[in-house]
Design a protein around this motif. Structure first.
Motif, PDB file in Angstrom:
ATOM      1  N   ILE A  26      41.425  47.977  44.536  1.00 51.77           N
ATOM      2  CA  ILE A  26      41.247  49.430  44.421  1.00 51.77           C
ATOM      3  C   ILE A  26      41.664  50.096  45.732  1.00 51.77           C
ATOM      4  O   ILE A  26      41.303  49.656  46.815  1.00 51.77           O
ATOM      5  N   LYS A  27      42.431  51.160  45.614  1.00 51.87           N
ATOM      6  CA  LYS A  27      42.961  51.864  46.787  1.00 51.87           C
ATOM      7  C   LYS A  27      42.074  53.021  47.244  1.00 51.87           C
ATOM      8  O   LYS A  27      42.378  53.681  48.214  1.00 51.87           O
ATOM      9  N   ASP A  28      40.982  53.301  46.539  1.00 46.65           N
ATOM     10  CA  ASP A  28      40.093  54.409  46.874  1.00 46.65           C
ATOM     11  C   ASP A  28      39.464  54.181  48.249  1.00 46.65           C
ATOM     12  O   ASP A  28      38.851  53.141  48.489  1.00 46.65           O
ATOM     13  N   GLY A  68      32.864  55.795  44.485  1.00 47.11           N
ATOM     14  CA  GLY A  68      34.260  55.421  44.267  1.00 47.11           C
ATOM     15  C   GLY A  68      34.429  54.501  43.071  1.00 47.11           C
ATOM     16  O   GLY A  68      35.363  54.663  42.277  1.00 47.11           O
ATOM     17  N   SER A  71      33.905  56.477  39.841  1.00 46.87           N
ATOM     18  CA  SER A  71      35.032  57.343  39.515  1.00 46.87           C
ATOM     19  C   SER A  71      36.241  56.528  39.037  1.00 46.87           C
ATOM     20  O   SER A  71      37.073  57.041  38.296  1.00 46.87           O
ATOM     21  N   ALA A  72      36.320  55.269  39.454  1.00 46.48           N
ATOM     22  CA  ALA A  72      37.424  54.401  39.039  1.00 46.48           C
ATOM     23  C   ALA A  72      37.030  53.509  37.865  1.00 46.48           C
ATOM     24  O   ALA A  72      37.744  52.553  37.545  1.00 46.48           O
ATOM     25  N   ASN A  73      35.931  53.817  37.204  1.00 47.07           N
ATOM     26  CA  ASN A  73      35.422  52.970  36.123  1.00 47.07           C
ATOM     27  C   ASN A  73      36.448  52.775  35.008  1.00 47.07           C
ATOM     28  O   ASN A  73      36.625  51.671  34.506  1.00 47.07           O
ATOM     29  N   PHE A  75      39.761  52.945  35.209  1.00 48.35           N
ATOM     30  CA  PHE A  75      40.818  52.072  35.719  1.00 48.35           C
ATOM     31  C   PHE A  75      40.351  50.620  35.741  1.00 48.35           C
ATOM     32  O   PHE A  75      41.086  49.711  35.330  1.00 48.35           O
ATOM     33  N   ILE A  76      39.129  50.398  36.235  1.00 49.30           N
ATOM     34  CA  ILE A  76      38.600  49.030  36.326  1.00 49.30           C
ATOM     35  C   ILE A  76      38.496  48.421  34.941  1.00 49.30           C
ATOM     36  O   ILE A  76      38.880  47.261  34.725  1.00 49.30           O
ATOM     37  N   GLU A  79      42.009  47.576  33.626  1.00 46.63           N
ATOM     38  CA  GLU A  79      42.521  46.381  34.305  1.00 46.63           C
ATOM     39  C   GLU A  79      41.843  45.123  33.782  1.00 46.63           C
ATOM     40  O   GLU A  79      42.488  44.095  33.607  1.00 46.63           O
TER      41      GLU A  79
END
Length: 147
Positions: A26-28, A68, A71-73, A75-76, A79
């Motif tokens: 993750i890039k966050d 973070g 908010s990226a749930n 995307f995770i 993936e």
């Protein structure tokens, strides 16, 4: 699939390994690089998944990391769907686990008490008091007092 079956444990292990890798990717900037996946519990119907996360650092870093991750749930989860072939991709519920930080804190406290005890022993030796033979000193035993 039963909760503690061999298949369920294998699914938990695979999901845990892949989530750990996804979190590293993750890039966050809010997500700390010192984030670990401690445990994963996938429901037997593959609908929900509890993920226990540990963040090494201050409590503020843990809160930022959880923001973070939440908010990226999406995307995770997507993936995870690409990397693990499951009938259903579970809904992920992240839980911040501070047990490692608590263990480190308790370790520091134990070290402090041990150091203070060793200092007291050293002072007694310097004064010539034999630690093993304290029979002549009143140690405040309750047995000697008549209440």
């Amino acid at each position: 699939m039963r909760k503690n079956s061999v298949k369920n444990r294998k699914v938990n292990d695979v999901v845990m390994r892949e989530l750990a890798q996804i979190l590293r990717d993750i890039k966050d900037p809010r997500v700390s690089p010192m984030t670990s996946v401690l445990s994963v519990e996938v429901a037997p119907d593959l609908k929900n998944c509890k993920v226990w996360i540990s963040v090494l650092g201050s409590p503020e870093e843990g809160k930022r990391t959880m923001e973070g991750i939440r908010s990226a749930n999406g995307f995770i989860r997507s993936e995870l769907a690409h990397r693990v072939n499951l009938r259903n991709t579970p809904e992920l519920h992240f839980i911040l686990d501070d047990s490692i930080a608590y263990g480190v804190e308790m370790g520091h406290k134990i070290d402090e008490v041990t150091a203070a005890d060793e200092e007291a022993d050293r002072e007694r030796r310097e004064k010539g008091i034999d630690i093993d033979d304290l029979s002549g000193y009143d140690l405040g035993d309750d047995e000697d007092q008549n209440l």
